[in-house]
Write an enzyme that holds these catalytic residues in place. Structure first.
Site, PDB file in Angstrom:
ATOM      1  N   GLY A 291       3.131  -5.826   1.043  1.00  0.00           N
ATOM      2  CA  GLY A 291       2.520  -5.143  -0.097  1.00  0.00           C
ATOM      3  C   GLY A 291       3.102  -3.761  -0.324  1.00  0.00           C
ATOM      4  O   GLY A 291       3.976  -3.300   0.403  1.00  0.00           O
ATOM      5  N   SER A 315       2.307 -13.909   2.100  1.00  0.00           N
ATOM      6  CA  SER A 315       3.260 -14.300   1.058  1.00  0.00           C
ATOM      7  C   SER A 315       4.653 -14.473   1.650  1.00  0.00           C
ATOM      8  O   SER A 315       5.231 -13.540   2.207  1.00  0.00           O
ATOM      9  CB  SER A 315       3.303 -13.237  -0.050  1.00  0.00           C
ATOM     10  OG  SER A 315       4.433 -13.420  -0.881  1.00  0.00           O
ATOM     11  N   ILE A 409      -6.588   0.657   6.267  1.00  0.00           N
ATOM     12  CA  ILE A 409      -6.208   1.293   5.003  1.00  0.00           C
ATOM     13  C   ILE A 409      -7.337   1.043   4.014  1.00  0.00           C
ATOM     14  O   ILE A 409      -7.564  -0.086   3.576  1.00  0.00           O
ATOM     15  CB  ILE A 409      -4.895   0.725   4.446  1.00  0.00           C
ATOM     16  CG1 ILE A 409      -3.813   0.686   5.524  1.00  0.00           C
ATOM     17  CG2 ILE A 409      -4.440   1.526   3.232  1.00  0.00           C
ATOM     18  CD1 ILE A 409      -3.498   2.003   6.157  1.00  0.00           C
ATOM     19  N   LYS A 413     -12.166   3.693  -3.957  1.00  0.00           N
ATOM     20  CA  LYS A 413     -13.144   2.830  -4.640  1.00  0.00           C
ATOM     21  C   LYS A 413     -14.266   2.379  -3.711  1.00  0.00           C
ATOM     22  O   LYS A 413     -15.236   1.758  -4.158  1.00  0.00           O
ATOM     23  CB  LYS A 413     -12.417   1.630  -5.259  1.00  0.00           C
ATOM     24  CG  LYS A 413     -11.467   2.040  -6.382  1.00  0.00           C
ATOM     25  CD  LYS A 413     -10.613   0.908  -6.859  1.00  0.00           C
ATOM     26  CE  LYS A 413      -9.703   1.368  -7.998  1.00  0.00           C
ATOM     27  NZ  LYS A 413      -8.764   2.445  -7.579  1.00  0.00           N
ATOM     28  N   ASN A 451      -5.114   6.041  -5.856  1.00  0.00           N
ATOM     29  CA  ASN A 451      -3.998   5.233  -6.346  1.00  0.00           C
ATOM     30  C   ASN A 451      -2.665   5.775  -5.835  1.00  0.00           C
ATOM     31  O   ASN A 451      -2.490   6.983  -5.694  1.00  0.00           O
ATOM     32  CB  ASN A 451      -3.976   5.248  -7.880  1.00  0.00           C
ATOM     33  CG  ASN A 451      -5.246   4.670  -8.468  1.00  0.00           C
ATOM     34  OD1 ASN A 451      -5.372   3.475  -8.637  1.00  0.00           O
ATOM     35  ND2 ASN A 451      -6.204   5.538  -8.778  1.00  0.00           N
ATOM     36  N   THR A 476      -7.682   2.116 -20.927  1.00  0.00           N
ATOM     37  CA  THR A 476      -9.026   1.546 -21.019  1.00  0.00           C
ATOM     38  C   THR A 476     -10.029   2.474 -21.684  1.00  0.00           C
ATOM     39  O   THR A 476     -10.916   2.027 -22.406  1.00  0.00           O
ATOM     40  CB  THR A 476      -9.545   1.166 -19.619  1.00  0.00           C
ATOM     41  OG1 THR A 476      -9.505   2.320 -18.773  1.00  0.00           O
ATOM     42  CG2 THR A 476      -8.687   0.071 -19.018  1.00  0.00           C
TER      43      THR A 476
END
Length: 654
Positions: A291, A315, A409, A413, A451, A476
């Site tokens: 990731g 993945s 990690i 949020k 972020n 948004t």
């Protein structure tokens, strides 16, 4: 005449060299004759045949020196000032040998003639090459875009030379903050102060500004971008100094302004001891190694000398990509670390335990998680299974197998979450806090931040692709703000925070100031040399208003206007100026684990109301924006049931 010169570009390389030899030989003779005429003020010396032998010997010496110094290996259309050194060496050889040969052969050549002819020869041989270069370049300049280079230092000079050889940009001016350079001319280009850019841009004569200051601080870089934002100019920059030094990029590789340029901060030098504490000569595992954060953690970890680096990733493609990159990186930095790619899910306890035991893992960085808020909001059950019970599985196995350090990690949020993703990450924090309270040799800690720039699914790459597609940019809400940090900075701080842990610590990274996303969208459009404007619908295009429309689409499921980093209000300082330690509510294992058992059963039976109640019962301060949870699979199942097909999820498959 110009057409004749252009035809020369079609002849063979040998023919071009032969032509240069003939021209240079002719210039040597012509300059000698001119020097003799200037010195003697008559042409009577032509009757003295003795002069031609020393001239011939000196000419051969000059041509030979030109050849040995590489003058004839240089393409005339690409010559730079560096060829003057080769020319000077050849002319010096010519003058010395002409003087010596003339005296030895008593040819009667005046002593000043070698000097005069040398000066004339330097001007002639150098000058003709630069004239021919300009003739070849002139047709290319017509189609080039006019640019100003910001920065008249070494990087700017090298960039100018690259642009002269290229087909895209024609530099018309330098600008520089240094008043000592202003009003000078460098490589034939005038240097102005930055305040002259608006004047240069008037009338459309200027289209692009190229920033040629690779070691510029982020704060000064932002100031420059802010000053250019309203000039309708495209702004490009050369790569950073670290990329140029490492060989990953060349100074001529121009790129558009990135979010890192706009939002990045001046770095704080990392503490080398903290970076190595949990890594050097240890076996380190990174879950979610493919990731955005996981892969950068791997890069940073590899540089700290681990004995083995275990890449644990579900993945296949992501695992292959990061394993190949790290293998190349290991060769470049001469690392002896063994890189071990392991396919597997953090929900698969047997696979995970086998990997931890087989490689005797000492430090785990747990980055595997579903992080996309709207997707998790529509796939509640799988989001909980992965983020909560994946964390429970790997944390429990770390404890049972005496892994020395476990670093989770987390995310901003998780603070007073309004969405399921945030709630699951807060539960993951509670799991680590509970295991830290329960004793054992594993040192658990959590690192919470906002972020990261350029991560998968983040707003920055989406804006970039939308600009390239001609818009619209979708935001948004007009007032939505977010914290941003570069991935390398976040990863380094995660490693350093984990090294400071004493058990159960919740670390919070200093994210700087929050950024208004609408302002970011406007700035990115302007720095591409385009004009943004606002519309009410994504299909609305009003070309009279500008180039790129920006549309507000409404908050997505579970999305907050503002993110927070702290639940409490009393963060404590740590050894690192950008890492804080938070005191947060925790639960003992005997209180938490029964609730997690209930949550697991609710997930297995797809009991969304029960899941909703359990999230409310846990100390998460969970306040969803919707009255009920939503899961795409569950909703489809209910639709079929109402239609009489009575299709139920198979608990065994969950």
């Amino acid at each position: 005449m110009i057409d004749h010169f252009r035809r020369l570009s079609t002849v063979s390389r040998r023919q071009k060299i032969a032509l240069q030899l003939v021209v240079d030989s002719g210039l040597i003779v012509a300059c000698f004759l001119a020097a003799m005429t200037i010195r003697l003020e008559s042409l009577e010396f032509l009757s003295n045949l003795k002069i031609w032998l020393p001239v011939s010997i000196a000419a051969v010496a000059a041509i030979g020196t030109f050849w040995l110094t590489g003058l004839y290996r240089t393409l005339v259309r690409f010559v730079t000032g560096k060829i003057l050194t080769s020319i000077a060496k050849g002319i010096l050889a010519f003058a010395i040998i002409l003087f010596v040969a003339s005296n030895l052969l008593t040819a009667g050549i005046p002593r000043s003639v070698p000097i005069i002819s040398g000066v004339l020869l330097f001007l002639a041989i150098g000058g003709i090459r630069f004239v021919v270069r300009q003739i070849f370049r002139k047709p290319m300049q017509v189609s080039k875009r006019p640019v100003v280079i910001y920065g008249a230092g070494e990087a700017g000079l090298e960039l100018v030379n690259s642009l002269f050889h290229g087909r895209d940009y024609a530099p018309i001016a330098f600008v520089d903050d240094d008043p000592r350079l202003q009003k000078l001319t460098i490589s034939g280009i005038p240097v102005y102060s930055p305040q002259a850019i608006p004047r240069l841009a008037d009338g459309g004569a200027l289209e692009v500004v190229l920033l040629a200051m690779p070691n510029l601080s982020h704060s000064r870089r932002r100031e420059i971008f802010a000053s250019l934002e309203d000039l309708d100019l495209e702004v490009k920059t050369i790569p950073g100094l670290s990329d140029i030094i490492s060989g990953r990029a060349e100074i001529s590789e121009l790129r558009n302004v990135t979010a890192e340029d706009l939002l990045g901060r001046d770095p704080v030098a990392p503490d080398a001891e903290l970076l190595k504490r949990n890594i050097a000569n240890k076996v380190v595992m990174v879950s979610g190694a493919g990731g955005s954060i996981g892969s950068e953690l791997c890069r940073q970890i590899l540089g700290q000398g681990p004995r083995q680096l275990i890449l644990y990733e579900i993945s296949e493609f992501a695992l292959y990509t990061i394993e190949q990159e790290l293998s190349e990186m290991a060769d470049q930095i001469a690392s002896s670390a063994k890189i071990i790619p392991v396919l597997g899910s953090v929900q698969n306890a047997k696979r995970l335990e086998a990997a931890i035991k087989a490689f005797k893992v000492e430090t785990i960085y747990h980055a595997a998680a579903y992080k996309h808020v709207p997707l998790v909001e529509e796939n509640v059950v799988e989001g909980i299974r992965n983020n909560v019970f994946g964390t429970l599985t790997i944390a429990r196995l770390a404890l049972q197998n005496n892994v020395a350090n476990f670093i989770l990690i987390s995310t901003d949020k998780a603070v007073r979450p309004t969405n399921v993703m945030g709630a699951t990450k807060r539960i993951a924090e509670l799991i680590c806090q509970a295991f830290a309270k329960g004793g054992g040799s594993t040192n658990f800690s959590m690192v919470r931040f906002g972020n990261v720039l350029g991560s998968s699914g983040s707003v920055i790459p989406r804006f970039r692709s939308q600009i390239e597609a001609g818009g619209p940019l979708t935001v948004t809400h007009p007032d939505i703000t977010r914290y941003f940090m570069t991935i390398p900075e976040a990863s380094q701080l995660v490693i350093q925070a984990g090294a400071m842990a004493r058990g159960g610590d919740v670390f919070v990274l200093d994210m700087g100031e929050p950024v208004r996303i609408a302002d970011l969208a406007v700035t990115m459009v302007k720095l591409h040399g385009l004009t943004p404007y606002f519309v009410n619908d994504t299909h609305e295009v009003v070309q009279e208003k500008g180039d790129i429309p920006i549309c507000f689409t409404g908050l997505r499921k579970g999305e907050k206007l503002f993110e927070e980093l702290l639940i409490g209000n009393d963060p404590q300082a740590t050894e690192h100026p950008r890492v804080l330690s938070a005191k947060e509510i925790s639960m003992a294992p005997d209180k938490l684990l029964p609730l997690l058992d209930r949550l697991l059963e609710a997930c297995k039976s797809f009991n969304l109301p029960e899941i909703h109640d359990i999230l409310r019962d846990l100390p998460l301060e969970y306040s969803p924006l919707q009255d009920r949870l939503f899961d795409l699979v569950w909703e489809a199942t209910q639709t079929l049931a109402l239609a009489g097909q009575q299709v139920k999820p198979n608990p065994a498959s969950q």
